[in-house]
Enzyme design. Structure first.
Site, PDB file in Angstrom:
ATOM      1  CG  ASN A   1      -0.572  -0.460   2.771  1.00  0.00           C
ATOM      2  OD1 ASN A   1       0.488  -0.492   2.520  1.00  0.00           O
ATOM      3  ND2 ASN A   1      -1.360   0.514   3.676  1.00  0.00           N
TER       4      ASN A   1
ATOM      5  CD  GLU B   1       7.935  -1.321  12.089  1.00  0.00           C
ATOM      6  OE1 GLU B   1       7.717  -0.409  11.376  1.00  0.00           O
ATOM      7  OE2 GLU B   1       7.927  -2.474  11.799  1.00  0.00           O
TER       8      GLU B   1
ATOM      9  CD  GLU C   1       3.920  -2.275  13.790  1.00  0.00           C
ATOM     10  OE1 GLU C   1       3.223  -1.400  13.464  1.00  0.00           O
ATOM     11  OE2 GLU C   1       5.076  -1.726  14.204  1.00  0.00           O
TER      12      GLU C   1
HETATM   13  P1  NDP Z   1      -0.006  -9.296   2.960  1.00  0.00           P
HETATM   14  O1  NDP Z   1      -0.084 -10.177   4.472  1.00  0.00           O
HETATM   15  O2  NDP Z   1      -0.714 -10.499   1.893  1.00  0.00           O
HETATM   16  O3  NDP Z   1       1.589  -8.898   2.846  1.00  0.00           O
HETATM   17  C1  NDP Z   1       2.544  -8.247   3.156  1.00  0.00           C
HETATM   18  C2  NDP Z   1       3.544  -9.242   2.859  1.00  0.00           C
HETATM   19  O4  NDP Z   1       4.152 -10.681   3.180  1.00  0.00           O
HETATM   20  C3  NDP Z   1       4.198  -8.994   1.302  1.00  0.00           C
HETATM   21  O5  NDP Z   1       5.461  -9.030   0.500  1.00  0.00           O
HETATM   22  C4  NDP Z   1       3.142 -10.657   1.094  1.00  0.00           C
HETATM   23  O6  NDP Z   1       4.338 -10.877   0.035  1.00  0.00           O
HETATM   24  C5  NDP Z   1       4.603 -10.943   2.142  1.00  0.00           C
HETATM   25  N1  NDP Z   1       4.283 -12.677   2.725  1.00  0.00           N
HETATM   26  C6  NDP Z   1       2.343 -13.212   2.329  1.00  0.00           C
HETATM   27  N2  NDP Z   1       2.821 -14.305   3.181  1.00  0.00           N
HETATM   28  C7  NDP Z   1       3.861 -14.108   2.877  1.00  0.00           C
HETATM   29  C8  NDP Z   1       4.039 -15.521   3.962  1.00  0.00           C
HETATM   30  N3  NDP Z   1       3.688 -16.986   4.435  1.00  0.00           N
HETATM   31  N4  NDP Z   1       5.344 -15.748   4.209  1.00  0.00           N
HETATM   32  C9  NDP Z   1       6.259 -14.285   4.429  1.00  0.00           C
HETATM   33  N5  NDP Z   1       5.858 -13.599   3.735  1.00  0.00           N
HETATM   34  C10 NDP Z   1       4.506 -13.385   3.040  1.00  0.00           C
HETATM   35  O7  NDP Z   1      -0.298  -7.788   3.390  1.00  0.00           O
HETATM   36  P2  NDP Z   1      -0.940  -6.827   2.033  1.00  0.00           P
HETATM   37  O8  NDP Z   1       0.498  -6.802   1.078  1.00  0.00           O
HETATM   38  O9  NDP Z   1      -2.453  -7.455   1.267  1.00  0.00           O
HETATM   39  O10 NDP Z   1      -1.381  -5.984   2.508  1.00  0.00           O
HETATM   40  C11 NDP Z   1      -2.453  -5.233   3.216  1.00  0.00           C
HETATM   41  C12 NDP Z   1      -2.336  -4.742   5.046  1.00  0.00           C
HETATM   42  O11 NDP Z   1      -1.163  -4.778   5.338  1.00  0.00           O
HETATM   43  C13 NDP Z   1      -3.279  -4.970   5.257  1.00  0.00           C
HETATM   44  O12 NDP Z   1      -4.200  -5.806   6.844  1.00  0.00           O
HETATM   45  C14 NDP Z   1      -2.630  -3.647   6.263  1.00  0.00           C
HETATM   46  O13 NDP Z   1      -3.870  -3.206   6.975  1.00  0.00           O
HETATM   47  C15 NDP Z   1      -1.437  -4.489   6.702  1.00  0.00           C
HETATM   48  N6  NDP Z   1      -0.783  -2.831   6.520  1.00  0.00           N
HETATM   49  C16 NDP Z   1      -0.308  -2.491   8.213  1.00  0.00           C
HETATM   50  C17 NDP Z   1       0.337  -1.298   8.489  1.00  0.00           C
HETATM   51  C18 NDP Z   1       1.082  -0.961  10.269  1.00  0.00           C
HETATM   52  O14 NDP Z   1       1.693  -0.268  10.318  1.00  0.00           O
HETATM   53  N7  NDP Z   1       0.263  -1.657  10.741  1.00  0.00           N
HETATM   54  C19 NDP Z   1       0.975  -0.442   6.970  1.00  0.00           C
HETATM   55  C20 NDP Z   1       0.319  -0.865   6.433  1.00  0.00           C
HETATM   56  C21 NDP Z   1      -0.729  -2.481   5.707  1.00  0.00           C
HETATM   57  P3  NDP Z   1       2.897 -11.251  -1.288  1.00  0.00           P
HETATM   58  O15 NDP Z   1       2.889  -8.994  -2.042  1.00  0.00           O
HETATM   59  O16 NDP Z   1       4.411 -11.752  -2.225  1.00  0.00           O
HETATM   60  O17 NDP Z   1       2.058 -12.005  -1.138  1.00  0.00           O
END
Ligand code: NDP
Length: 482
Positions: A150, A462, A248
Site C-alpha cells: 500500500n 517501530e 505491524e
Molecule cells: P500481506 O500480509 O498479504 O503481505 C504483506 C507482505 O508479506 C508481502 O510482501 C507478502 O508477499 C508477504 N507474505 C505473504 N505471505 C507470506 C508468507 N507466508 N511468508 C512471508 N511473507 C509473506 O499484506 P498486503 O500486502 O495485502 O498488505 C495489506 C495489509 O497490510 C493490510 O492488512 C494492512 O492493514 C496491513 N498494513 C499494516 C500497516 C501497519 O503499520 N500496521 C501498514 C500498512 C499495511 P506477497 O505480496 O507476494 O503476497
C-alpha cells in the site's frame, strides 16, 4: 518488457528458477514488467552475501554508516519525480500522493535513522561502590524485512533504515504486487556506496520467497508489515525458532466525531482520512461515529464531498483518487459492499465499480468511494478490515456508548477524535484501545515516537529508538569495583 532483478551481494541477478511473475499496472490492468519468481535458493544466496558482509558492516563506524545512508537519502530526494511516477504506475495511487507523501517520507525514513544512530546511546548503571554495569547494544546479524503494497517504498525504508543503521545486514522482500520502487532503491544503494551484501532484495511471492526468509534458521529477526492472517502465520513459524519479531498488521480504525468539533476542519480531514490512497492506508478511518446533534449535517456535507470524488488516471498530476492495487483486491472490496447491503446497510454514495471513459483505463481496477449507513457496529462490515474506499457512518449519543463501539473490534491500530473539549480529548484518548490516537488531525507523524498497534494489529513498535532497540541485542557487562 522491463524485468526487475534481485539485488544480491551488490549484483543484479535473475531468479535461479528462471521463472518470472507478471507485474500489472492497476490503472490499465495490463502487464508492464516482470519480477523474479524467487525461492529458497535465491534467499540462501542473499543470506550468504549478508552473512559475509556482516563483520565489516557491524564494525563500520556510526559516522561512516550515517554518511552512506545520508547519501542514499539524498539520492531518493534527487530521484523524487522518477520514483513517484514508478510508484504510481506500480500501485495505482495518484502520482501527486506518491510525490508529496510516499517518496518524501521514504527519504525522511533513511535520513532519520542515518542521524538517529549518531545519538543512540546505551545505558550504564552504577551500584554504589560495588560494581559498574553497562549495556552493549549489538546488531543482531542478518535480519529479514517484509513489506506490503500500500505504501511500497515508504514502508520498505521504514524497516530497512533502522536495521542498516544499527549495523545489521538485511534480506528484504517487497510486496510482489508493487516491487518497482524497491528495485530502483537497490540501484541507488550501489550509487550511495553501500558495501556489497549489506542490503539484499529478493523479489517474489510471499508464500515462496517470503516464506523462505521467515523460515531461514540463521535470519534472527523478522520485521513484517502486512495482513493480520499473514502475521499470525509468520509468528507461528518464527516463534519456535526464537526469532525476534516485529509485526505491524491490519486495522479497523474508528473516527469519532463529537458535536463540539471544528466542523469544517473535521470535514476536510475526514474525507482525506477515509479515502487517501483509495482507503488503502492501514491508518485510514473506516468506521466513522458521529454524535447525533451533528449527524444529519455531517452526512449531507460528507456525502456531497465524497460524491464529487471521481477516480482518474493515477499518472495525471491533478488526479486525487486512483485505482485499487489489483483485481483480486478490487473484487474483495466489491464483495464487502455486497455484504454491507445484505447486513442492512444503505449505500449513500458510490457502491460500485467505476468504468473510466478513457479507453486506456478500461481494464483498470476502479471502485467509487463509498459511504454506507444503517449498520450495527458489531456486524461483519464494521468488524472486518476491508482496506479499500468504503466507510460506514453511525450516530451515537454519549461518550460511553461510542467508546464501546470504537473498542469493539479485534484490531487496535489507530483512532481519530474530533472535539474542542480538552478534558474530553485527554480522557477519551486514554480509553481507546489503539497504538496511536490523533486528536483533531490525521496522519501527522513524528518519526521519534513509537509506532504500532495493539490487539490483532500487531506486536512490537517501530519508529524512533524503539526500532534501534528492536534491531539490537542488549548484552550487559558487570564489572566489580573491588
Ligand atoms: P500481506 O500480509 O498479504 O503481505 C504483506 C507482505 O508479506 C508481502 O510482501 C507478502 O508477499 C508477504 N507474505 C505473504 N505471505 C507470506 C508468507 N507466508 N511468508 C512471508 N511473507 C509473506 O499484506 P498486503 O500486502 O495485502 O498488505 C495489506 C495489509 O497490510 C493490510 O492488512 C494492512 O492493514 C496491513 N498494513 C499494516 C500497516 C501497519 O503499520 N500496521 C501498514 C500498512 C499495511 P506477497 O505480496 O507476494 O503476497
Amino acid at each position: 518488457m522491463k524485468r526487475i532483478l534481485n539485488y544480491i551481494d551488490g549484483n543484479f541477478c535473475e531468479p535461479i528458477s528462471g521463472s518470472w511473475i507478471d507485474n500489472i499496472a492497476p490503472a490499465t490492468g495490463k502487464v508492464y514488467s516482470q519480477i523474479p519468481d524467487s525461492g529458497a535458493a535465491d534467499v540462501e544466496n542473499a543470506y550468504q552475501a549478508a552473512a559475509k558482509a556482516f563483520p565489516g558492516w557491524s564494525t563500520t563506524s556510526y559516522t561512516e554508516r550515517s554518511r552512506i545512508m545520508s547519501r542514499l537519502a539524498d539520492l531518493i530526494g534527487e530521484n523524487l519525480e522518477a520514483l513517484a511516477l514508478a510508484e504510481s504506475i506500480d500501485n495505482g495511487k495518484p502520482v501527486s500522493l506518491a510525490k508529496t507523501v510516499d517518496i518524501p517520507r521514504a527519504e525522511s525514513n533513511i535520513r532519520f535513522y542515518a542521524t538517529a544512530i549518531m545519538h543512540f546511546s546505551s545505558e550504564a548503571h552504577i551500584m554504589e561502590n560495588a560494581a559498574v554495569n553497562y549495556t552493549n547494544r549489538k546488531p543482531i546479524g542478518v535480519v529479514g524485512c517484509i513489506s506490503p503494497w500500500n505504501l511500497p517504498l515508504y514502508l520498505f525504508t521504514w524497516k530497512i533504515a533502522p536495521a542498516l543503521a544499527s549495523g545489521n545486514c538485511v534480506v528484504a522482500k517487497p510486496s510482489e504486487v508493487t516491487p518497482m520502487t524497491a528495485f530502483m532503491l537497490s540501484e541507488l544503494c550501489t550509487k550511495a556506496g553501500l558495501p556489497k551484501g549489506v542490503f539484499n532484495i529478493v523479489h517474489g511471492l510471499g508464500t515462496k520467497a517470503g516464506d523462505a526468509i521467515i523460515s531461514h534458521p540463521e535470519i534472527k529477526a523478522i520485521s513484517f508489515t502486512g495482513g493480520t492472517a499473514t502475521g499470525a502465520y509468520i509468528a507461528s513459524k518464527a516463534a519456535p525458532m526464537f526469532k525476534k519479531l516485529s509485526l505491524e498488521l491490519g486495522g479497523k480504525n474508528p473516527n469519532i466525531i463529537f458535536d463540539d468539533c471544528d466542523f469544517d476542519r473535521m470535514l476536510t480531514t475526514t474525507v482525506h482520512s477515509s479515502f487517501a490512497n483509495q482507503g488503502q492506508i492501514c491508518l485510514c478511518g473506516s468506521r466513522i461515529f458521529v454524535q447525533r446533534g451533528i449527524y444529519d449535517r455531517f452526512k449531507a456535507a460528507f456525502v456531497e464531498k465524497v460524491s464529487r470524488m471521481v477516480p482518474g488516471h493515477p499518472q495525471n498530476p491533478d488526479t486525487k483518487f486512483g485505482a485499487l492495487v489489483s483485481k483480486p483486491h478490487m473484487e474483495k472490496v466489491l464483495e464487502y459492499i455486497e455484504l454491507a447491503k445484505s447486513e442492512g446497510g444503505t449505500v449513500l454514495c458510490g457502491g460500485t465499480k467505476f468504468d473510466p471513459a478513457d479507453d486506456e483505463l478500461k481494464g483498470g481496477y476502479y471502485v467509487l468511494p463509498t459511504v454506507i449507513e444503517g449498520l450495527h457496529y458489531a456486524c461483519r462490515t464494521n468488524q472486518e478490515e476491508i482496506f479499500g474506499p468504503v466507510v460506514t457512518i453511525t450516530p451515537f449519543d454519549t461518550d460511553e456508548e461510542v467508546l464501546v463501539m470504537a473498542n469493539s473490534v479485534k484490531y487496535g491500530l489507530s483512532a481519530t477524535v474530533w472535539t474542542t473539549d480538552l478534558n474530553r480529548a485527554h480522557k477519551f484518548s486514554g480509553q481507546l484501545e489503539t497504538g496511536i490516537v490523533w486528536v483533531n488531525c490525521w496522519l501527522v507523524r513524528d518519526l521519534r515516537t513509537p509506532f504500532g498497534g495493539v490487539k490483532a494489529s500487531g506486536v512490537g513498535r517501530e519508529g524512533g529508538f524503539e526500532a534501534l532497540h528492536f534491531f539490537t541485542e542488549p548484552q550487559n557487562v558487570c564489572i566489580q569495583l573491588h
